[in-house]
Design a protein around this motif. Structure first.
Motif, PDB file in Angstrom:
ATOM      1  N   PRO A  79      45.463  31.616  40.962  1.00  0.00           N
ATOM      2  CA  PRO A  79      44.709  32.763  40.449  1.00  0.00           C
ATOM      3  C   PRO A  79      43.531  33.097  41.357  1.00  0.00           C
ATOM      4  O   PRO A  79      42.977  32.233  42.030  1.00  0.00           O
ATOM      5  CB  PRO A  79      44.234  32.291  39.075  1.00  0.00           C
ATOM      6  CG  PRO A  79      44.186  30.807  39.187  1.00  0.00           C
ATOM      7  CD  PRO A  79      45.288  30.422  40.141  1.00  0.00           C
ATOM      8  N   PHE A  80      43.149  34.355  41.387  1.00  0.00           N
ATOM      9  CA  PHE A  80      41.995  34.825  42.142  1.00  0.00           C
ATOM     10  C   PHE A  80      41.146  35.639  41.188  1.00  0.00           C
ATOM     11  O   PHE A  80      41.620  36.608  40.594  1.00  0.00           O
ATOM     12  CB  PHE A  80      42.444  35.687  43.323  1.00  0.00           C
ATOM     13  CG  PHE A  80      41.329  36.008  44.276  1.00  0.00           C
ATOM     14  CD1 PHE A  80      41.016  35.131  45.303  1.00  0.00           C
ATOM     15  CD2 PHE A  80      40.603  37.166  44.145  1.00  0.00           C
ATOM     16  CE1 PHE A  80      39.979  35.413  46.180  1.00  0.00           C
ATOM     17  CE2 PHE A  80      39.560  37.454  45.019  1.00  0.00           C
ATOM     18  CZ  PHE A  80      39.257  36.579  46.041  1.00  0.00           C
ATOM     19  N   LEU A  81      39.899  35.242  41.005  1.00  0.00           N
ATOM     20  CA  LEU A  81      39.020  35.896  40.041  1.00  0.00           C
ATOM     21  C   LEU A  81      38.171  36.978  40.709  1.00  0.00           C
ATOM     22  O   LEU A  81      37.701  36.802  41.827  1.00  0.00           O
ATOM     23  CB  LEU A  81      38.090  34.875  39.390  1.00  0.00           C
ATOM     24  CG  LEU A  81      38.778  33.760  38.614  1.00  0.00           C
ATOM     25  CD1 LEU A  81      37.736  32.791  38.076  1.00  0.00           C
ATOM     26  CD2 LEU A  81      39.611  34.332  37.492  1.00  0.00           C
ATOM     27  N   VAL A  82      38.000  38.067  39.977  1.00  0.00           N
ATOM     28  CA  VAL A  82      37.141  39.159  40.425  1.00  0.00           C
ATOM     29  C   VAL A  82      36.081  39.364  39.343  1.00  0.00           C
ATOM     30  O   VAL A  82      36.406  39.678  38.199  1.00  0.00           O
ATOM     31  CB  VAL A  82      37.932  40.463  40.648  1.00  0.00           C
ATOM     32  CG1 VAL A  82      36.993  41.597  41.028  1.00  0.00           C
ATOM     33  CG2 VAL A  82      39.004  40.263  41.715  1.00  0.00           C
ATOM     34  N   GLY A  83      34.819  39.150  39.718  1.00  0.00           N
ATOM     35  CA  GLY A  83      33.708  39.339  38.795  1.00  0.00           C
ATOM     36  C   GLY A  83      32.859  40.521  39.218  1.00  0.00           C
ATOM     37  O   GLY A  83      32.863  40.915  40.384  1.00  0.00           O
ATOM     38  N   ALA A 132      39.508  45.475  45.076  1.00  0.00           N
ATOM     39  CA  ALA A 132      39.457  44.071  45.478  1.00  0.00           C
ATOM     40  C   ALA A 132      40.733  43.350  45.063  1.00  0.00           C
ATOM     41  O   ALA A 132      41.325  42.597  45.841  1.00  0.00           O
ATOM     42  CB  ALA A 132      38.237  43.387  44.852  1.00  0.00           C
ATOM     43  N   ARG A 133      41.171  43.606  43.851  1.00  0.00           N
ATOM     44  CA  ARG A 133      42.398  42.978  43.349  1.00  0.00           C
ATOM     45  C   ARG A 133      43.605  43.405  44.196  1.00  0.00           C
ATOM     46  O   ARG A 133      44.440  42.590  44.564  1.00  0.00           O
ATOM     47  CB  ARG A 133      42.608  43.365  41.882  1.00  0.00           C
ATOM     48  CG  ARG A 133      43.903  42.952  41.289  1.00  0.00           C
ATOM     49  CD  ARG A 133      44.020  41.525  40.836  1.00  0.00           C
ATOM     50  NE  ARG A 133      42.926  41.161  39.979  1.00  0.00           N
ATOM     51  CZ  ARG A 133      42.304  39.990  40.048  1.00  0.00           C
ATOM     52  NH1 ARG A 133      42.709  39.079  40.886  1.00  0.00           N
ATOM     53  NH2 ARG A 133      41.306  39.702  39.252  1.00  0.00           N
ATOM     54  N   ALA A 134      43.695  44.685  44.537  1.00  0.00           N
ATOM     55  CA  ALA A 134      44.813  45.178  45.339  1.00  0.00           C
ATOM     56  C   ALA A 134      44.818  44.528  46.721  1.00  0.00           C
ATOM     57  O   ALA A 134      45.881  44.158  47.228  1.00  0.00           O
ATOM     58  CB  ALA A 134      44.739  46.699  45.459  1.00  0.00           C
ATOM     59  N   ALA A 135      43.648  44.377  47.326  1.00  0.00           N
ATOM     60  CA  ALA A 135      43.561  43.747  48.644  1.00  0.00           C
ATOM     61  C   ALA A 135      44.023  42.304  48.587  1.00  0.00           C
ATOM     62  O   ALA A 135      44.757  41.833  49.463  1.00  0.00           O
ATOM     63  CB  ALA A 135      42.127  43.822  49.164  1.00  0.00           C
ATOM     64  N   VAL A 136      43.634  41.589  47.549  1.00  0.00           N
ATOM     65  CA  VAL A 136      44.033  40.189  47.393  1.00  0.00           C
ATOM     66  C   VAL A 136      45.521  40.088  47.084  1.00  0.00           C
ATOM     67  O   VAL A 136      46.223  39.226  47.635  1.00  0.00           O
ATOM     68  CB  VAL A 136      43.190  39.511  46.293  1.00  0.00           C
ATOM     69  CG1 VAL A 136      43.742  38.154  45.936  1.00  0.00           C
ATOM     70  CG2 VAL A 136      41.746  39.401  46.748  1.00  0.00           C
ATOM     71  N   ASP A 137      46.025  40.962  46.246  1.00  0.00           N
ATOM     72  CA  ASP A 137      47.443  40.925  45.888  1.00  0.00           C
ATOM     73  C   ASP A 137      48.334  41.122  47.114  1.00  0.00           C
ATOM     74  O   ASP A 137      49.413  40.540  47.201  1.00  0.00           O
ATOM     75  CB  ASP A 137      47.768  41.966  44.822  1.00  0.00           C
ATOM     76  CG  ASP A 137      47.221  41.591  43.451  1.00  0.00           C
ATOM     77  OD1 ASP A 137      46.791  40.425  43.274  1.00  0.00           O
ATOM     78  OD2 ASP A 137      47.208  42.461  42.567  1.00  0.00           O
ATOM     79  N   ARG A 138      47.884  41.938  48.066  1.00  0.00           N
ATOM     80  CA  ARG A 138      48.669  42.162  49.291  1.00  0.00           C
ATOM     81  C   ARG A 138      48.777  40.895  50.125  1.00  0.00           C
ATOM     82  O   ARG A 138      49.691  40.750  50.932  1.00  0.00           O
ATOM     83  CB  ARG A 138      48.043  43.276  50.121  1.00  0.00           C
ATOM     84  CG  ARG A 138      48.301  44.664  49.577  1.00  0.00           C
ATOM     85  CD  ARG A 138      47.939  45.743  50.583  1.00  0.00           C
ATOM     86  NE  ARG A 138      46.528  45.760  50.929  1.00  0.00           N
ATOM     87  CZ  ARG A 138      45.585  46.422  50.258  1.00  0.00           C
ATOM     88  NH1 ARG A 138      45.907  47.135  49.201  1.00  0.00           N
ATOM     89  NH2 ARG A 138      44.330  46.391  50.647  1.00  0.00           N
ATOM     90  N   ARG A 162      35.187  35.329  52.560  1.00  0.00           N
ATOM     91  CA  ARG A 162      35.420  34.420  51.438  1.00  0.00           C
ATOM     92  C   ARG A 162      36.891  34.010  51.360  1.00  0.00           C
ATOM     93  O   ARG A 162      37.224  32.863  51.101  1.00  0.00           O
ATOM     94  CB  ARG A 162      34.969  35.068  50.136  1.00  0.00           C
ATOM     95  CG  ARG A 162      33.467  35.165  50.026  1.00  0.00           C
ATOM     96  CD  ARG A 162      33.059  35.796  48.699  1.00  0.00           C
ATOM     97  NE  ARG A 162      31.632  35.917  48.629  1.00  0.00           N
ATOM     98  CZ  ARG A 162      30.961  37.003  49.007  1.00  0.00           C
ATOM     99  NH1 ARG A 162      31.603  38.052  49.457  1.00  0.00           N
ATOM    100  NH2 ARG A 162      29.646  37.047  48.920  1.00  0.00           N
ATOM    101  N   LEU A 163      37.774  34.984  51.571  1.00  0.00           N
ATOM    102  CA  LEU A 163      39.204  34.672  51.545  1.00  0.00           C
ATOM    103  C   LEU A 163      39.568  33.696  52.653  1.00  0.00           C
ATOM    104  O   LEU A 163      40.313  32.749  52.439  1.00  0.00           O
ATOM    105  CB  LEU A 163      40.028  35.961  51.688  1.00  0.00           C
ATOM    106  CG  LEU A 163      39.991  36.896  50.494  1.00  0.00           C
ATOM    107  CD1 LEU A 163      40.669  38.210  50.840  1.00  0.00           C
ATOM    108  CD2 LEU A 163      40.660  36.259  49.297  1.00  0.00           C
ATOM    109  N   ALA A 164      39.032  33.936  53.848  1.00  0.00           N
ATOM    110  CA  ALA A 164      39.310  33.059  54.980  1.00  0.00           C
ATOM    111  C   ALA A 164      38.795  31.649  54.718  1.00  0.00           C
ATOM    112  O   ALA A 164      39.369  30.671  55.196  1.00  0.00           O
ATOM    113  CB  ALA A 164      38.690  33.623  56.255  1.00  0.00           C
ATOM    114  N   ALA A 165      37.723  31.535  53.944  1.00  0.00           N
ATOM    115  CA  ALA A 165      37.148  30.230  53.627  1.00  0.00           C
ATOM    116  C   ALA A 165      37.877  29.547  52.471  1.00  0.00           C
ATOM    117  O   ALA A 165      37.539  28.444  52.091  1.00  0.00           O
ATOM    118  CB  ALA A 165      35.672  30.384  53.282  1.00  0.00           C
TER     119      ALA A 165
END
Length: 91
Positions: free
Chosen positions: A38-42, A26-32, A6-9
Motif C-alpha cells: 500500500p502507498f498512503l497519500v495524506g 499523486a495516486r495516479a503517479a504512484v499507480d503507474r 520519497r519514492l526513490a528512498a
C-alpha cells in the motif's frame, strides 16, 4: 524533498500540503509505478470543506488544523479548536 525523491528512498506514502499536487494526481503517479504494498497519500487541510474535498480526491488520511493559535500557523486563519474532532472518523 519531493514525492519522486520519497519514492526513490522507498517511502510508503507522501503528505501533501496546500500547494502540492492533488491527491488523485499523486495516486495516479504512484499507480503507474506498480509499487508493491500500500502507498498512503495524506493531505493537510485547514477547513472542513478542504477535508471533504481531499477525501473525495482520494486521500488516505487528513491532518486538520490548526487546532490552537500558534505563530507559525497564522496565515491559515483562526484556529479551528476541538469542534471538528467530533466530525472526524477513522479511515
Amino acid at each position: 524533498m519531493n514525492a519522486g525523491h520519497r519514492l526513490a528512498a522507498g517511502a510508503h506514502g507522501v503528505h501533501l500540503g496546500g500547494g502540492s499536487i492533488p491527491p488523485a494526481a499523486a495516486r495516479a503517479a504512484v499507480d503507474r509505478l506498480s509499487l508493491p504494498g500500500p502507498f498512503l497519500v495524506g493531505v493537510s487541510c485547514h477547513s472542513l470543506e478542504q477535508a471533504l474535498v481531499a477525501e473525495i480526491a482520494g486521500a488516505n488520511y487528513i491532518l486538520l488544523g490548526p487546532i490552537f493559535a500558534t505563530p507559525s500557523k497564522l496565515a491559515y486563519g483562526p484556529p479551528l479548536g476541538w469542534k471538528y474532532s467530533a466530525k472526524s472518523r477513522p479511515a
